[in-house]
Scaffold this active site. Sequence first.
Site, mmCIF file in Angstrom:
data_model
loop_
_atom_site.group_PDB
_atom_site.id
_atom_site.type_symbol
_atom_site.label_atom_id
_atom_site.label_comp_id
_atom_site.label_asym_id
_atom_site.label_seq_id
_atom_site.Cartn_x
_atom_site.Cartn_y
_atom_site.Cartn_z
ATOM 1 N N HIS A 4 0.826 -1.209 0.000
ATOM 2 C CA HIS A 4 0.000 0.000 0.000
ATOM 3 C C HIS A 4 0.858 1.256 0.000
ATOM 4 O O HIS A 4 0.447 2.291 -0.516
ATOM 5 C CB HIS A 4 -0.961 -0.024 1.188
ATOM 6 C CG HIS A 4 -2.053 -1.029 1.007
ATOM 7 N ND1 HIS A 4 -2.113 -2.200 1.693
ATOM 8 C CD2 HIS A 4 -3.101 -1.028 0.144
ATOM 9 C CE1 HIS A 4 -3.154 -2.892 1.280
ATOM 10 N NE2 HIS A 4 -3.774 -2.208 0.346
ATOM 11 N N GLU A 42 -10.669 -11.270 -3.728
ATOM 12 C CA GLU A 42 -9.281 -11.135 -3.288
ATOM 13 C C GLU A 42 -8.762 -12.391 -2.608
ATOM 14 O O GLU A 42 -7.570 -12.512 -2.360
ATOM 15 C CB GLU A 42 -9.159 -9.983 -2.283
ATOM 16 C CG GLU A 42 -9.642 -8.659 -2.815
ATOM 17 C CD GLU A 42 -9.297 -7.501 -1.904
ATOM 18 O OE1 GLU A 42 -8.328 -6.802 -2.198
ATOM 19 O OE2 GLU A 42 -10.011 -7.301 -0.899
ATOM 20 N N ASP A 49 -4.118 -8.356 -3.708
ATOM 21 C CA ASP A 49 -4.304 -9.319 -2.626
ATOM 22 C C ASP A 49 -4.533 -10.719 -3.160
ATOM 23 O O ASP A 49 -4.086 -11.696 -2.559
ATOM 24 C CB ASP A 49 -5.488 -8.898 -1.742
ATOM 25 C CG ASP A 49 -5.063 -7.868 -0.724
ATOM 26 O OD1 ASP A 49 -4.001 -8.054 -0.108
ATOM 27 O OD2 ASP A 49 -5.770 -6.857 -0.565
ATOM 28 N N CYS A 95 -9.369 -4.164 -10.235
ATOM 29 C CA CYS A 95 -8.834 -2.896 -9.756
ATOM 30 C C CYS A 95 -7.478 -3.019 -9.082
ATOM 31 O O CYS A 95 -7.012 -2.081 -8.454
ATOM 32 C CB CYS A 95 -9.831 -2.212 -8.819
ATOM 33 S SG CYS A 95 -10.165 -3.164 -7.329
#
Length: 606
Positions: free
Chosen positions: A218, A459, A483, A530
């Site tokens: 992240h 995910e 993920d 995404c």
Amino acid sequence: MVVQHRVFQGVGASPGIGIGRVHLVDRRRVHYAKTRIQQRQIPAEIERFLAAIQVSERQLEALAQRLQQSIERTAAEAERTRPARRRTDPEGRASIRTDHLSILVAHRLMLRDPMLVDGTIARISNERLCAEWALRMTLREVKSLLDDVADDYFRERRSDVDFVGDRILRNLTGGGAEASAPEGSVVVAHDLSPADTLGLLRSKIAGFVTDVGGKTSHTAILAQALGLPAVVAAGDISDLAGDGDLVSLDGATGEVVLRPGRAVLARFRQVADKRAQFDAELRAELHLPTETRCGQRVALQANIDRGDEVELLLALGCDGVGLLRTEYLFLEEQKTASTAHSAAYRQVVEALAGLPVTIRTFDLGGDKVAVGSGWQREPNPALGLRAVRYCLRERDLFRAQLRGVLEASAHGKTRLLLPMISGVHELREVKVLLEEERAALRAAGIPFDERMAVGAMIELPAAVWIADQLATEVDFFSVGSNDLVQYILAADRDSELVAHLYRPLHPAVLRALQQTARAAQGAGIGLALCGNMASEPLYLPLLLGLGYSELSMPVLAIPRIKRVVRSVSMDECRALAAEALRLSTAPDVERLVDQRMRSLLEPALL
Ligand code: PEP
Ligand code: MG
């Protein structure tokens, strides 16, 4: 004396050239806010302090156990190789370890020292200091007493007090200091959390380099969002760089040069100019339709972390927001009221003027925890209380967010997206809460979109296996490939140590993508992706071939991906996907994709 330049090869985490003076951020120093608490908060504050001591005890115990095992192993080894003993001196090493062990035991005892514990509790109760502040004051007192003792042994114990104190403090604050740096500097750190990175973004730095970290962490994603050049996994640069050293980094290739000479700087600047030229060329094409050579439309949407990215995404002509990561609003400002959420989301929804905005509920936990929040550390944060699991436990916060999203839905095309869904039961639990919030809004006469779409992020491997069942419960899927790859391959996205195992083109990932797409198509629901795979030119044709034609990515990646879309045809993409699905190893797929893309795309795109 001429100081030699030094080259580090890390992993490019966010493209761009950064040149500036090093600003070292030592994540190991603990900062905290000095706050006075209220009378009624005293018991909870004492509780928090005692919990931090307990966690510290457990950590020291685990360390001691590891050390004990290592001592036993050394002893056994010494026993086996008796004649060699004198030469290698394992006893010497073992005795150093035994010394360490006694220090750890001493540190554990210090954690329970009445002067430390009772002194801190007294300060919390009597002076109403927050636990961190009370602890620091007590530590200072203990150290000054040691100073007064005319014995070297006791004076040396000062550093032990620091060590123990820092450990408790770190456990109190959730591990960190909010970092900041001078404008234009390049931050060099051993590691940076997303919360640190947020602080740094405010400082307008020229880039950052870390010793460790992964490309889809992240922290890297945040850097990509704001076009901040970044390199991770650069080895031991934080030990070798000095504050004020000149450094240049290339966030695309991962090259970092410490103390570069004139020729190296000129080379970096030349690369920056060339890329800027290419970017300008790509931006000049933004008015063209986003479609393949054969005319298939592709929706390119933006992943955004903060409302201030909206202006840029509109300028780049993207087709909406495919992922609004809401946790940063919370991490930055600790907003918990539904009005705060609603206002923030509404701002984005209104600015998008009819284009879809996909609002993802809090993906807190894992590496996304607020600085100083006292978040309980878990042994495996990625497998812990993260995302929807956390929300289903902190229901007041979650309800406030759901209400905020519903309220925003009255002002534009809003979709709700749930992260880390592992099963139908979780979806249903969320839907019950959502329905209750809808009912409350209806009763209060507050408008919202009754048909707001609700989607699940795919995910987890579990979600892939039951994708057909999940598909009957939601309006759309959005694959979170960052993920998904991590969980399918059990390779931590934040760790450079397993970066070689984190392979988005692994056959298991391709099959998961295929199965998810089929489930969505079978149920006639929406399908999007995404994760960062969407912004990688090499992967794009494969994704199109697998059926993904709604892709969401960091805003700045859009012009380049648009050029890729316009360079390929669906026949080529489908043929590539079919061929890739027949291969059985990640390197084979990578080779195939690489070869095929080199024939289809111009080198500057790759
Ligand atoms: C993902 O996992 O791919 C995703 C888009 O979510 P995040 O990166 O925020 O975990
Ligand atoms: Mg995710």
